[in-house]
Design a protein around this motif. Structure first.
Motif, PDB file in Angstrom:
ATOM      1  N   PHE A 236       0.901  -1.076   0.120  1.00 40.24           N
ATOM      2  CA  PHE A 236      -0.014  -0.101  -0.043  1.00 40.24           C
ATOM      3  C   PHE A 236       0.775   1.243  -0.143  1.00 40.24           C
ATOM      4  O   PHE A 236       1.458   1.328   0.972  1.00 40.24           O
ATOM      5  N   VAL A 237       0.930   2.001  -1.195  1.00 46.07           N
ATOM      6  CA  VAL A 237       1.964   2.943  -1.501  1.00 46.07           C
ATOM      7  C   VAL A 237       1.182   4.319  -1.624  1.00 46.07           C
ATOM      8  O   VAL A 237       0.277   4.548  -2.216  1.00 46.07           O
ATOM      9  N   VAL A 238       1.587   5.356  -0.533  1.00 42.13           N
ATOM     10  CA  VAL A 238       1.000   6.600  -0.369  1.00 42.13           C
ATOM     11  C   VAL A 238       2.068   7.598  -1.086  1.00 42.13           C
ATOM     12  O   VAL A 238       3.289   7.747  -0.622  1.00 42.13           O
ATOM     13  N   LEU A 239       1.669   8.504  -1.986  1.00 37.91           N
ATOM     14  CA  LEU A 239       2.397   9.215  -2.986  1.00 37.91           C
ATOM     15  C   LEU A 239       1.891  10.862  -2.212  1.00 37.91           C
ATOM     16  O   LEU A 239       0.733  11.100  -2.506  1.00 37.91           O
ATOM     17  N   PHE A 240       2.693  11.729  -1.675  1.00 30.55           N
ATOM     18  CA  PHE A 240       2.169  13.023  -1.553  1.00 30.55           C
ATOM     19  C   PHE A 240       3.361  14.101  -1.740  1.00 30.55           C
ATOM     20  O   PHE A 240       4.445  13.746  -2.272  1.00 30.55           O
ATOM     21  N   GLY A 241       2.506  15.348  -1.840  1.00 35.57           N
ATOM     22  CA  GLY A 241       3.468  16.278  -2.302  1.00 35.57           C
ATOM     23  C   GLY A 241       2.527  17.571  -2.500  1.00 35.57           C
ATOM     24  O   GLY A 241       1.239  17.447  -2.529  1.00 35.57           O
TER      25      GLY A 241
ATOM     26  N   MET B 140      -1.525   5.351  -4.459  1.00 38.11           N
ATOM     27  CA  MET B 140      -2.372   6.366  -4.515  1.00 38.11           C
ATOM     28  C   MET B 140      -1.695   7.778  -3.784  1.00 38.11           C
ATOM     29  O   MET B 140      -0.754   7.714  -2.959  1.00 38.11           O
ATOM     30  N   ALA B 141      -2.159   8.823  -4.690  1.00 39.54           N
ATOM     31  CA  ALA B 141      -1.921  10.071  -4.066  1.00 39.54           C
ATOM     32  C   ALA B 141      -3.299  10.596  -3.443  1.00 39.54           C
ATOM     33  O   ALA B 141      -4.355  10.192  -3.725  1.00 39.54           O
ATOM     34  N   GLU B 142      -2.891  11.266  -2.151  1.00 43.45           N
ATOM     35  CA  GLU B 142      -4.041  11.264  -1.146  1.00 43.45           C
ATOM     36  C   GLU B 142      -3.608  12.569  -0.346  1.00 43.45           C
ATOM     37  O   GLU B 142      -2.727  12.764   0.244  1.00 43.45           O
ATOM     38  N   HIS B 143      -4.682  13.487  -0.336  1.00 43.16           N
ATOM     39  CA  HIS B 143      -4.322  14.767   0.633  1.00 43.16           C
ATOM     40  C   HIS B 143      -4.740  14.495   1.954  1.00 43.16           C
ATOM     41  O   HIS B 143      -4.338  15.357   2.768  1.00 43.16           O
ATOM     42  N   ARG B 144      -5.690  13.546   2.101  1.00 43.81           N
ATOM     43  CA  ARG B 144      -5.936  13.262   3.727  1.00 43.81           C
ATOM     44  C   ARG B 144      -4.850  12.366   4.609  1.00 43.81           C
ATOM     45  O   ARG B 144      -5.365  11.044   4.554  1.00 43.81           O
TER      46      ARG B 144
ATOM     47  N   VAL C  18      -8.214   4.694 -10.988  1.00 42.74           N
ATOM     48  CA  VAL C  18      -9.367   5.783 -10.361  1.00 42.74           C
ATOM     49  C   VAL C  18      -9.002   7.058 -10.346  1.00 42.74           C
ATOM     50  O   VAL C  18      -7.790   7.537  -9.836  1.00 42.74           O
ATOM     51  N   MET C  19      -9.984   7.828 -10.997  1.00 43.89           N
ATOM     52  CA  MET C  19      -9.425   9.315 -11.092  1.00 43.89           C
ATOM     53  C   MET C  19     -10.092  10.321  -9.909  1.00 43.89           C
ATOM     54  O   MET C  19     -10.758   9.485  -9.094  1.00 43.89           O
ATOM     55  N   GLN C  20      -9.665  11.409  -9.785  1.00 41.32           N
ATOM     56  CA  GLN C  20     -10.111  12.408  -8.868  1.00 41.32           C
ATOM     57  C   GLN C  20     -11.572  12.463  -8.854  1.00 41.32           C
ATOM     58  O   GLN C  20     -12.279  12.337  -7.810  1.00 41.32           O
ATOM     59  N   ASN C  21     -12.140  12.863  -9.928  1.00 43.07           N
ATOM     60  CA  ASN C  21     -13.602  13.376 -10.050  1.00 43.07           C
ATOM     61  C   ASN C  21     -14.384  11.920 -10.423  1.00 43.07           C
ATOM     62  O   ASN C  21     -14.368  11.283 -11.341  1.00 43.07           O
ATOM     63  N   PRO C  22     -15.336  11.758  -9.392  1.00 44.88           N
ATOM     64  CA  PRO C  22     -16.109  10.329  -9.495  1.00 44.88           C
ATOM     65  C   PRO C  22     -17.097  10.610 -10.975  1.00 44.88           C
ATOM     66  O   PRO C  22     -17.209   9.401 -11.400  1.00 44.88           O
ATOM     67  N   GLU C  23     -17.157  11.801 -11.608  1.00 41.54           N
ATOM     68  CA  GLU C  23     -17.977  11.958 -12.541  1.00 41.54           C
ATOM     69  C   GLU C  23     -17.292  11.489 -13.807  1.00 41.54           C
ATOM     70  O   GLU C  23     -17.895  11.160 -15.029  1.00 41.54           O
TER      71      GLU C  23
ATOM     72  N   LEU D 178      -4.463   5.484  -7.916  1.00 39.85           N
ATOM     73  CA  LEU D 178      -5.580   6.210  -7.560  1.00 39.85           C
ATOM     74  C   LEU D 178      -5.100   7.460  -7.347  1.00 39.85           C
ATOM     75  O   LEU D 178      -4.198   7.856  -6.568  1.00 39.85           O
ATOM     76  N   ASP D 179      -5.720   8.487  -7.926  1.00 40.31           N
ATOM     77  CA  ASP D 179      -5.265  10.064  -7.970  1.00 40.31           C
ATOM     78  C   ASP D 179      -6.310  10.926  -7.022  1.00 40.31           C
ATOM     79  O   ASP D 179      -7.348  11.382  -7.449  1.00 40.31           O
ATOM     80  N   GLU D 180      -5.881  10.834  -5.834  1.00 43.03           N
ATOM     81  CA  GLU D 180      -6.629  11.675  -4.647  1.00 43.03           C
ATOM     82  C   GLU D 180      -8.032  11.412  -5.001  1.00 43.03           C
ATOM     83  O   GLU D 180      -9.065  12.215  -5.130  1.00 43.03           O
TER      84      GLU D 180
END
Length: 217
Positions: free
Chosen positions: A33-38, A197-201, A87-92, A165-167
């Motif tokens: 489980f890899v978390v990417l942040f910046g 995944m990139a994640e801001h939380r 999986v993209m940021q915007n669910p739509e 997954l992008d945020e």
């Protein structure tokens, strides 16, 4: 097993002079489980898209991305389409059909799977995610959290080896975001599926991470 290996990756968008990515190197083991942040603008989205050939942006690239020991650029599209989920940021942005059940089947249909196999896999994944209670709803009737869960399920039904997954929670309310992250933890644990995944939380995901990668501007 080493799933991804990134070696001295540099990328500059067409028409620009400044690198978006510069000298990026790391590897990802299967099941991690890899978390990417910046900070915003550090190149997180660009890097994640370069792990999925169908989404790789136009520009100048040097260095290499290897998947299971093979140069990602040389792999057949059928392999990367099925084995590397996104999986993209915007669910739509990711939903392409009008009904939940059809969205779950769409990727398998594109891969040319047998109809009986599609029905079985869609049924299994709907039950796993609890989607069976809104299986025949229109996708336009779903909440943001349901849409993002559907996006994840629609990727997982194709049995990928890794999901990028992008945020994915950036447009969800706190409760829906927490539920989504809990689901990712469950998928990683139950299937041994690699998550990048990139994640801001960060407070919600750092405890889950086997590996944390910081991108600096």
């Amino acid at each position: 097993m080493e799933l991804f290996k990134i070696e001295n990756l540099n990328f500059t968008y067409a028409g620009r002079d400044v690198h978006t990515l510069e000298a990026i190197s790391f590897s990802v083991e299967q099941g991690n489980f890899v978390v990417l942040f910046g900070e915003s603008g550090s190149g997180k989205t660009t890097l994640l898209k370069m792990l999925k050939p169908e989404l790789t942006p136009h520009g100048e690239k040097t260095g290499a991305v290897y998947y299971k020991g093979n140069d990602l650029d040389d792999l057949d599209q059928g392999i990367t389409a099925g084995e590397i989920g996104y999986v993209m940021q915007n669910p739509e942005s990711q939903i392409v059909t009008d009904k939940v059940w059809h969205e779950l089947a769409f990727g398998l249909e594109n891969l040319g799977k047998n109809p009986s196999v599609i029905r079985r896999k869609v049924g299994e994944i709907a039950n796993y995610f609890g989607i069976h209670t809104w299986f025949r709803k229109k996708t336009t009737e779903l909440s943001g959290g349901q849409k993002q869960l559907l996006n994840l399920a629609s990727v997982l039904v194709m049995e990928p080896d890794v999901i990028v997954l992008d945020e994915p929670t950036s447009q969800l309310d706190p409760i829906a975001a927490a539920n989504f992250i809990h689901t990712l933890e469950k998928v990683n644990r139950d299937f041994g599926l690699t998550i990048i995944m990139a994640e801001h939380r960060l407070e919600d995901v750092l405890a889950l991470a086997d590996q944390v990668i910081l991108l600096e501007q």
